[in-house]
Design an enzyme around this catalytic site. Sequence first.
Site: not given
Length: 340
Positions: A104, A74, A175, A23-24, A237-238, A216-217
């Site tokens: 991305c 990555q 994803h 994650m950037l 991720g988040r 994803g999700g």
Amino acid sequence: MNTTPKIITSTDTLDRTFSIAPMLDWTDRHYRYFARLLSAKALLYTEMVTTGAILQGKGDYLAYNTEEHPLALQLGGSNPVDLAACAKLAADRGYDEVNLNVGCPSDRVQNGRFGACLMAEPALVAECVDAMKQVTDIPITVKTRIGIDEQDSYQFLTDFIETVNAKGCTAFTIHARKAWLQGLSPKENREIPPLDYERVYQLKRDYPQLNISINGGIKTLEEAQLHLTQLDGVMVGREAYQNPYILALVDQQLCGINGPVITREQVIEQMIPYIEAHLAQGGRLNHITRHMIGLFQGLPGSRGWRRHLSENAHKPNADINVVLKAAEFVDAQALAESQA
């Protein structure tokens, strides 16, 4: 899909049961050190780094802490020669994997001819994979979407997978959303295109020799466990960033490790020497504490923790006492729950 595809089978032994997504601006080396305290088994990824930054930039974009292993780099790029040069540098520096970003959808990334737009050029992606594999023995993997724009059929996905696999890529992180290359922001592309987990499950059923992870999700370890009944790995991720303490149970719940679960208080204690070393080298406190904001997410006192760090860690002379003071805002009940 070809009726009898020749699939190259995975031979690498890197454990991809659970990984944290690149994650950037988030998964820098300070976050990764913090995450490693919470989970010994999670596979960590760097932020996406472009080949141009590594080969022509002034900074050391490959720097990391040795404690971060297992660690994957990555890469963003589409020039096979440049990607090969970066992959060799990564292997020489001790990275455990190199992952090519084919997921991305941002305009900036597309302008550089990499990211999700490369799904439309599977032969080029395969050439990039081949070039990297020629110069290193570490795994070369691909993170991608299930489709782009109107090219979102299952056949499109399997044609991409087969083409890239033919050059030796045997591990893919999917994803489970397609990407719209125009009209949606990167944030919207993480939320608006519908998730299609079943398509990723079908990919694993049709290509059992490949290592397939899903992204994803995914917000809970219970969801991760369900995905792992169908797939080889789960990438979060988040949620792993905003609510990092979920990582503390990864080893026990997903990876079969018997052992005590680290407490939030122990995490802070173990971060102190790392923070002090960073400050001694001229670094700023908020370079690290910004990643720790969510440590007490959902517990009484978490608001005081967040507020004190946010208001004070950026100050010029901020030191470890800011962290210790912030911890005082977490009441005894929260600390007791964190140690339960």
